[in-house]
Design a protein around this motif. Structure first.
Motif, PDB file in Angstrom:
ATOM      1  N   THR A   1       0.794  -1.230   0.000  1.00 46.85           N
ATOM      2  CA  THR A   1       0.000   0.000   0.000  1.00 46.85           C
ATOM      3  C   THR A   1       0.825   1.278   0.000  1.00 46.85           C
ATOM      4  O   THR A   1       0.295   2.342  -0.265  1.00 46.85           O
ATOM      5  CB  THR A   1      -0.925   0.058   1.234  1.00 46.85           C
TER       6      THR A   1
ATOM      7  N   ASP B   1     -10.914 -10.456   9.887  1.00 47.33           N
ATOM      8  CA  ASP B   1     -11.451  -9.718   8.746  1.00 47.33           C
ATOM      9  C   ASP B   1     -12.693  -8.950   9.174  1.00 47.33           C
ATOM     10  O   ASP B   1     -13.611  -9.529   9.759  1.00 47.33           O
ATOM     11  CB  ASP B   1     -11.785 -10.690   7.608  1.00 47.33           C
TER      12      ASP B   1
ATOM     13  N   GLU C   1      -9.440   0.061   3.202  1.00 50.97           N
ATOM     14  CA  GLU C   1     -10.001  -0.900   2.251  1.00 50.97           C
ATOM     15  C   GLU C   1      -8.895  -1.596   1.469  1.00 50.97           C
ATOM     16  O   GLU C   1      -8.958  -2.816   1.225  1.00 50.97           O
ATOM     17  CB  GLU C   1     -10.965  -0.184   1.307  1.00 50.97           C
ATOM     18  N   THR C   2      -7.870  -0.841   1.094  1.00 55.13           N
ATOM     19  CA  THR C   2      -6.726  -1.435   0.392  1.00 55.13           C
ATOM     20  C   THR C   2      -6.005  -2.428   1.292  1.00 55.13           C
ATOM     21  O   THR C   2      -5.585  -3.510   0.848  1.00 55.13           O
ATOM     22  CB  THR C   2      -5.756  -0.339  -0.072  1.00 55.13           C
TER      23      THR C   2
ATOM     24  N   ARG D   1      -7.328  -4.183   3.709  1.00 55.13           N
ATOM     25  CA  ARG D   1      -8.149  -5.397   3.838  1.00 55.13           C
ATOM     26  C   ARG D   1      -7.923  -6.328   2.657  1.00 55.13           C
ATOM     27  O   ARG D   1      -7.725  -7.538   2.841  1.00 55.13           O
ATOM     28  CB  ARG D   1      -9.628  -5.032   3.938  1.00 55.13           C
ATOM     29  N   HIS D   2      -7.944  -5.805   1.453  1.00 56.90           N
ATOM     30  CA  HIS D   2      -7.724  -6.645   0.271  1.00 56.90           C
ATOM     31  C   HIS D   2      -6.323  -7.260   0.315  1.00 56.90           C
ATOM     32  O   HIS D   2      -6.131  -8.422  -0.074  1.00 56.90           O
ATOM     33  CB  HIS D   2      -7.909  -5.821  -0.998  1.00 56.90           C
ATOM     34  N   GLY D   3      -5.358  -6.479   0.779  1.00 55.39           N
ATOM     35  CA  GLY D   3      -3.994  -6.997   0.878  1.00 55.39           C
ATOM     36  C   GLY D   3      -3.881  -8.145   1.853  1.00 55.39           C
ATOM     37  O   GLY D   3      -3.213  -9.152   1.575  1.00 55.39           O
TER      38      GLY D   3
ATOM     39  N   LEU E   1      -6.324 -10.196   2.815  1.00 54.45           N
ATOM     40  CA  LEU E   1      -7.032 -11.363   2.305  1.00 54.45           C
ATOM     41  C   LEU E   1      -6.223 -12.075   1.223  1.00 54.45           C
ATOM     42  O   LEU E   1      -6.200 -13.315   1.159  1.00 54.45           O
ATOM     43  CB  LEU E   1      -8.402 -10.946   1.758  1.00 54.45           C
ATOM     44  N   ALA E   2      -5.530 -11.310   0.386  1.00 54.89           N
ATOM     45  CA  ALA E   2      -4.673 -11.923  -0.631  1.00 54.89           C
ATOM     46  C   ALA E   2      -3.518 -12.670   0.023  1.00 54.89           C
ATOM     47  O   ALA E   2      -3.135 -13.768  -0.417  1.00 54.89           O
ATOM     48  CB  ALA E   2      -4.142 -10.846  -1.576  1.00 54.89           C
TER      49      ALA E   2
END
Length: 212
Positions: free
Chosen positions: A111, A138, A167-168, A170-172, A174-175
């Motif tokens: 990020t 999460d 939000e960025t 969170r996606h990071g 989860l990936a």
């Protein structure tokens, strides 16, 4: 890490997701079962690392470049390992840390610039250890951000980057959980604290059996 016999557990997630609360709850649960537990945190967990914590978590959002942050976090983590984590694991204790290297992979690697390769290189060179189990809490970013800002802890530099940043993140995370699925367990944090804790304890019981 040579002569390692204890279990190493980390908690990860966006700011305000409840990982600190859940790491303490797991510590209490395991101690109730007779285990010797060391609960720690990052950045921090040792005197030198706690000093670095004040540098990176306070001040204006743009205080540090992503590269400077990366070096500071690795310096703190190295001291944390040498002074706290390694001795505890070698003594057969369970170590629970509120954040570890996955946070650096996401916050600085995903990020704050295209630094993921550098993050991995520094980790391999200076850290060289992964948790046995990682619980990723999460949670809805807007709810987590509201909770994080409400704490008014004075260590809210990352919350001040705003909702888009969370939000960025969170996606990071989860990936990352998909990449390291052998050790990462994604937990739905949008529930009652007790329900989240019960699920974590159940997963932990199963994992401990597999390490026995």
């Amino acid at each position: 890490m040579k002569n390692r016999s204890g279990l190493f557990v980390s908690f990860e997630g966006i700011d305000g997701c409840g990982k600190s609360t859940q790491s303490k709850a797991l510590r209490n649960h395991l101690e109730g079962e007779g285990q010797t537990v060391v609960l720690t945190r990052e950045p921090g967990g040792s005197p030198g690392a706690e000093e670095i914590r004040q540098l990176v978590l306070t001040g204006e959002p743009g205080r540090w470049s992503a590269e400077s942050e990366l070096l500071l976090f690795n310096a703190a983590r190295r001291d944390h390992i040498e002074k706290t984590i390694r001795p505890a694991l070698q003594a057969g204790k369970t170590v629970i840390t509120d954040r570890f290297a996955d946070s650096t992979r996401v916050y600085q690697g995903a990020t704050r610039g295209d630094l993921r390769g550098m993050v991995d290189q520094l980790h391999d060179l200076m850290i060289g250890i992964e948790p046995d189990v990682t619980f990723l809490i999460d949670m809805d970013p807007s709810t987590a951000l509201e909770r994080g800002l409400a704490r008014r802890s004075g260590e809210d530099r990352y919350e001040e980057f705003g909702l888009g940043f969370q939000e960025t993140l969170r996606h990071g995370f989860l990936a990352l959980a998909k990449r390291f699925s052998n050790r990462c367990v994604v937990i739905d944090g949008n529930r009652d604290i007790g329900a989240v804790s019960a699920e974590i304890c159940a997963h932990m019981a199963a994992r401990v059996g597999s390490f026995g």
